[in-house]
Design a protein around this motif. Structure first.
Motif, PDB file in Angstrom:
ATOM      1  N   ASP A 187      39.889  35.611  81.132  1.00  0.00           N
ATOM      2  CA  ASP A 187      39.483  35.109  82.446  1.00  0.00           C
ATOM      3  C   ASP A 187      39.503  36.210  83.503  1.00  0.00           C
ATOM      4  O   ASP A 187      38.707  36.181  84.451  1.00  0.00           O
ATOM      5  CB  ASP A 187      40.402  33.961  82.871  1.00  0.00           C
ATOM      6  N   ALA A 188      40.409  37.164  83.340  1.00  0.00           N
ATOM      7  CA  ALA A 188      40.530  38.246  84.310  1.00  0.00           C
ATOM      8  C   ALA A 188      39.697  39.447  83.880  1.00  0.00           C
ATOM      9  O   ALA A 188      39.496  39.678  82.679  1.00  0.00           O
ATOM     10  CB  ALA A 188      42.000  38.657  84.447  1.00  0.00           C
ATOM     11  N   PRO A 189      39.197  40.227  84.832  1.00  0.00           N
ATOM     12  CA  PRO A 189      38.475  41.452  84.483  1.00  0.00           C
ATOM     13  C   PRO A 189      39.362  42.398  83.679  1.00  0.00           C
ATOM     14  O   PRO A 189      40.589  42.377  83.798  1.00  0.00           O
ATOM     15  CB  PRO A 189      38.125  42.060  85.846  1.00  0.00           C
ATOM     16  N   VAL A 190      38.745  43.232  82.849  1.00  0.00           N
ATOM     17  CA  VAL A 190      39.495  44.167  82.012  1.00  0.00           C
ATOM     18  C   VAL A 190      38.942  45.571  82.224  1.00  0.00           C
ATOM     19  O   VAL A 190      37.731  45.774  82.289  1.00  0.00           O
ATOM     20  CB  VAL A 190      39.416  43.769  80.518  1.00  0.00           C
ATOM     21  N   VAL A 191      39.847  46.532  82.372  1.00  0.00           N
ATOM     22  CA  VAL A 191      39.430  47.930  82.527  1.00  0.00           C
ATOM     23  C   VAL A 191      39.100  48.489  81.148  1.00  0.00           C
ATOM     24  O   VAL A 191      39.958  48.567  80.273  1.00  0.00           O
ATOM     25  CB  VAL A 191      40.528  48.768  83.207  1.00  0.00           C
ATOM     26  N   LEU A 198      36.576  58.076  87.052  1.00  0.00           N
ATOM     27  CA  LEU A 198      35.664  56.956  86.816  1.00  0.00           C
ATOM     28  C   LEU A 198      36.419  55.788  86.201  1.00  0.00           C
ATOM     29  O   LEU A 198      37.096  55.948  85.181  1.00  0.00           O
ATOM     30  CB  LEU A 198      34.535  57.367  85.868  1.00  0.00           C
ATOM     31  N   LYS A 199      36.293  54.625  86.842  1.00  0.00           N
ATOM     32  CA  LYS A 199      36.871  53.401  86.281  1.00  0.00           C
ATOM     33  C   LYS A 199      35.745  52.424  85.987  1.00  0.00           C
ATOM     34  O   LYS A 199      34.922  52.116  86.850  1.00  0.00           O
ATOM     35  CB  LYS A 199      37.878  52.769  87.248  1.00  0.00           C
ATOM     36  N   ILE A 200      35.717  51.941  84.748  1.00  0.00           N
ATOM     37  CA  ILE A 200      34.726  50.954  84.322  1.00  0.00           C
ATOM     38  C   ILE A 200      35.453  49.655  84.018  1.00  0.00           C
ATOM     39  O   ILE A 200      36.350  49.621  83.169  1.00  0.00           O
ATOM     40  CB  ILE A 200      33.953  51.422  83.071  1.00  0.00           C
ATOM     41  N   THR A 201      35.059  48.599  84.724  1.00  0.00           N
ATOM     42  CA  THR A 201      35.697  47.296  84.578  1.00  0.00           C
ATOM     43  C   THR A 201      34.678  46.289  84.072  1.00  0.00           C
ATOM     44  O   THR A 201      33.574  46.186  84.601  1.00  0.00           O
ATOM     45  CB  THR A 201      36.270  46.817  85.925  1.00  0.00           C
ATOM     46  N   ALA A 202      35.056  45.541  83.031  1.00  0.00           N
ATOM     47  CA  ALA A 202      34.199  44.478  82.500  1.00  0.00           C
ATOM     48  C   ALA A 202      34.687  43.134  83.033  1.00  0.00           C
ATOM     49  O   ALA A 202      35.891  42.905  83.179  1.00  0.00           O
ATOM     50  CB  ALA A 202      34.233  44.472  80.975  1.00  0.00           C
ATOM     51  N   PHE A 203      33.748  42.240  83.317  1.00  0.00           N
ATOM     52  CA  PHE A 203      34.101  40.908  83.815  1.00  0.00           C
ATOM     53  C   PHE A 203      33.160  39.887  83.192  1.00  0.00           C
ATOM     54  O   PHE A 203      31.998  40.180  82.893  1.00  0.00           O
ATOM     55  CB  PHE A 203      34.016  40.853  85.343  1.00  0.00           C
ATOM     56  N   ARG A 204      33.658  38.706  82.982  1.00  0.00           N
ATOM     57  CA  ARG A 204      32.849  37.661  82.363  1.00  0.00           C
ATOM     58  C   ARG A 204      31.746  37.191  83.305  1.00  0.00           C
ATOM     59  O   ARG A 204      31.930  37.123  84.521  1.00  0.00           O
ATOM     60  CB  ARG A 204      33.728  36.467  81.986  1.00  0.00           C
ATOM     61  N   VAL A 205      30.602  36.840  82.707  1.00  0.00           N
ATOM     62  CA  VAL A 205      29.508  36.236  83.470  1.00  0.00           C
ATOM     63  C   VAL A 205      29.088  34.949  82.768  1.00  0.00           C
ATOM     64  O   VAL A 205      29.419  34.705  81.608  1.00  0.00           O
ATOM     65  CB  VAL A 205      28.304  37.199  83.596  1.00  0.00           C
ATOM     66  N   ALA A 213      29.780  37.232  77.159  1.00  0.00           N
ATOM     67  CA  ALA A 213      28.790  37.930  77.977  1.00  0.00           C
ATOM     68  C   ALA A 213      29.521  38.504  79.185  1.00  0.00           C
ATOM     69  O   ALA A 213      30.290  37.789  79.832  1.00  0.00           O
ATOM     70  CB  ALA A 213      27.678  36.989  78.416  1.00  0.00           C
ATOM     71  N   VAL A 214      29.302  39.772  79.454  1.00  0.00           N
ATOM     72  CA  VAL A 214      30.032  40.435  80.534  1.00  0.00           C
ATOM     73  C   VAL A 214      29.088  41.238  81.409  1.00  0.00           C
ATOM     74  O   VAL A 214      27.954  41.554  81.023  1.00  0.00           O
ATOM     75  CB  VAL A 214      31.120  41.386  79.975  1.00  0.00           C
ATOM     76  N   GLY A 215      29.570  41.563  82.595  1.00  0.00           N
ATOM     77  CA  GLY A 215      28.949  42.555  83.453  1.00  0.00           C
ATOM     78  C   GLY A 215      29.920  43.713  83.588  1.00  0.00           C
ATOM     79  O   GLY A 215      31.068  43.646  83.112  1.00  0.00           O
ATOM     80  N   TYR A 216      29.472  44.790  84.236  1.00  0.00           N
ATOM     81  CA  TYR A 216      30.322  45.973  84.391  1.00  0.00           C
ATOM     82  C   TYR A 216      30.305  46.465  85.829  1.00  0.00           C
ATOM     83  O   TYR A 216      29.261  46.449  86.490  1.00  0.00           O
ATOM     84  CB  TYR A 216      29.850  47.112  83.488  1.00  0.00           C
ATOM     85  N   ILE A 225      28.975  50.749  91.615  1.00  0.00           N
ATOM     86  CA  ILE A 225      27.761  50.117  91.101  1.00  0.00           C
ATOM     87  C   ILE A 225      28.180  48.982  90.181  1.00  0.00           C
ATOM     88  O   ILE A 225      29.080  49.154  89.352  1.00  0.00           O
ATOM     89  CB  ILE A 225      26.884  51.123  90.328  1.00  0.00           C
ATOM     90  N   VAL A 226      27.538  47.839  90.319  1.00  0.00           N
ATOM     91  CA  VAL A 226      27.816  46.682  89.465  1.00  0.00           C
ATOM     92  C   VAL A 226      26.532  46.288  88.752  1.00  0.00           C
ATOM     93  O   VAL A 226      25.469  46.205  89.370  1.00  0.00           O
ATOM     94  CB  VAL A 226      28.363  45.491  90.285  1.00  0.00           C
ATOM     95  N   ILE A 227      26.633  46.045  87.447  1.00  0.00           N
ATOM     96  CA  ILE A 227      25.497  45.611  86.634  1.00  0.00           C
ATOM     97  C   ILE A 227      25.846  44.263  86.034  1.00  0.00           C
ATOM     98  O   ILE A 227      26.840  44.135  85.308  1.00  0.00           O
ATOM     99  CB  ILE A 227      25.163  46.642  85.543  1.00  0.00           C
ATOM    100  N   SER A 228      25.022  43.255  86.317  1.00  0.00           N
ATOM    101  CA  SER A 228      25.360  41.886  85.941  1.00  0.00           C
ATOM    102  C   SER A 228      25.129  41.593  84.472  1.00  0.00           C
ATOM    103  O   SER A 228      25.755  40.698  83.910  1.00  0.00           O
ATOM    104  CB  SER A 228      24.521  40.898  86.764  1.00  0.00           C
ATOM    105  N   GLY A 229      24.215  42.354  83.804  1.00  0.00           N
ATOM    106  CA  GLY A 229      23.726  41.872  82.519  1.00  0.00           C
ATOM    107  C   GLY A 229      22.896  40.625  82.775  1.00  0.00           C
ATOM    108  O   GLY A 229      22.308  40.459  83.844  1.00  0.00           O
TER     109      GLY A 229
END
Length: 355
Positions: A187-191, A198-205, A213-216, A225-229
């Motif tokens: 449920d929570a974003p994950v690094v 550079l930090k890249i965080t994935a989050f559920r969409v 399915a995640v965005g970054y 920059i955020v990419i939704s997928g």
């Protein structure tokens, strides 16, 4: 006198055309050599330190001769990651002058075919252009192992051909293919990565029934920059995009897709019409993407994974609908070859086109 000049001019044109035909082969070889000499090594992309977004594909599974499948690259200093790799994405990266051999990995948002079907050319170029001794790292949520295992099996025979033909010094046997780099989602974003600033965080969409399915989100030197997928509008995505400089969001215009559906039904293509109706519920409209960008306080909204195909920019206003009424910032309809550059600790966004 005028008639004589006219006949003389026509005669010269005929002679000229005949000479071109006779010497077309050597002329063509000369032109090709000049073009290749200018092209090879002359289009290499050079980016200053900062955070950069490259659009290498903004299309969807629907046929579009002018757009490759979903493909993005985020460059942060000396690090570079592809986010999704649709068909034609690797081709566009080469045409843009991007160094594929210098990639640090691929990030997959989910495993729909149009987001992974360009993996073959990308992995091949990563291996052959850089004499890579290790497979291409591919990060993704649970299930990426199965995808990569199948991909490697599919290209296993091709790999033996490449080694036999070019030799192990050019294509080392330890390279080629891809290596799965899975991460757990909750449920929570994950690094996913935190390295060299550079930090890249994935989050559920929300892309139901597609799970996971995640965005970054990419954060680097005060820029983001955020990419939704592929994603429908959701509070989770809006929270993840808070304060971002750029939000890249998929976009489907229901009114235009509805016209496609009606045309398909008139022509008796019931199966495809069913699909165009189904896709309405798990993509955001341009208006919804704009509302999310406004809620998140994003500076710039870039629309990608465009549905339906847009054969000309003249249609862009019809595609956007009321999106500009829902967002105070700038909205860009993404096109392959666009490069957005964000200088460290600043607020400007420079845009150039490489295709």
């Amino acid at each position: 006198m005028k008639r004589k000049l006219l006949f003389a001019s026509l005669a010269l044109l005929v002679v000229g055309a005949s000479l071109v035909t006779v010497f077309q082969r050597p002329i063509g070889e000369w032109l090709f050599a000049r073009a290749i000499d200018a092209r090879v090594g002359g289009n290499t992309m050079v980016l200053d330190d900062g955070l950069h977004l490259l659009l290498c594909g903004t299309g969807s599974p629907l046929p579009d001769p002018d757009r490759a499948g979903p493909c993005n690259v985020v460059v942060a200093g000396d690090q570079a990651f592809v986010v999704d790799i649709g068909e034609g994405g690797a081709r566009n990266l080469q045409l843009m002058g991007f160094d594929i051999a210098g990639l640090d990995g691929v990030l997959l948002t989910h495993f729909h075919s149009d987001h992974i079907d360009g993996m073959g050319p990308l992995a091949l170029l990563y291996w052959t252009q850089g004499t890579s001794t290790a497979p291409l790292p591919v990060y993704g949520p649970e299930g990426v192992e199965t995808v990569i295992e199948g991909f490697n099996a599919f290209y296993a025979t091709d790999k033996t051909y490449r080694i036999a033909h070019h030799g192990e010094e050019i294509v080392p046997p330890t390279g080629g293919g891809a290596q799965a780099m899975p991460f757990a989602t909750g449920d929570a974003p994950v690094v996913v990565l935190d390295s060299d600033g550079l930090k890249i965080t994935a989050f559920r969409v929300d892309h139901d029934p597609v799970k996971p399915a995640v965005g970054y989100r990419f954060d680097y030197k005060g820029r983001s920059i955020v990419i939704s997928g592929d994603a429908a509008k959701s509070a989770t995505l809006e929270q993840a995009a808070k304060g971002a400089d750029i939000l890249v969001h998929d976009a489907l215009q229901p009114r235009l897709v509805g016209k496609m559906t009606a045309a398909l039904e008139r022509r008796g293509q019931a199966n495809t019409a069913k699909i165009t109706r189904d896709i309405l519920d798990y993509h955001a409209s341009p208006e919804d993407a704009a509302k999310s960008a406004q809620a998140a306080g994003v500076k710039r909204l870039v629309l990608s994974h465009l549905v339906p195909p847009l054969p000309t920019s003249f249609i862009y206003p019809a595609f956007l609908g009321d999106a500009k009424d829902n967002f105070d910032g700038e909205i860009t309809v993404g096109e392959g070859g666009m490069v957005f550059s964000l200088e460290p600790e600043g607020d400007g966004i420079e845009v150039q086109e490489r295709l």
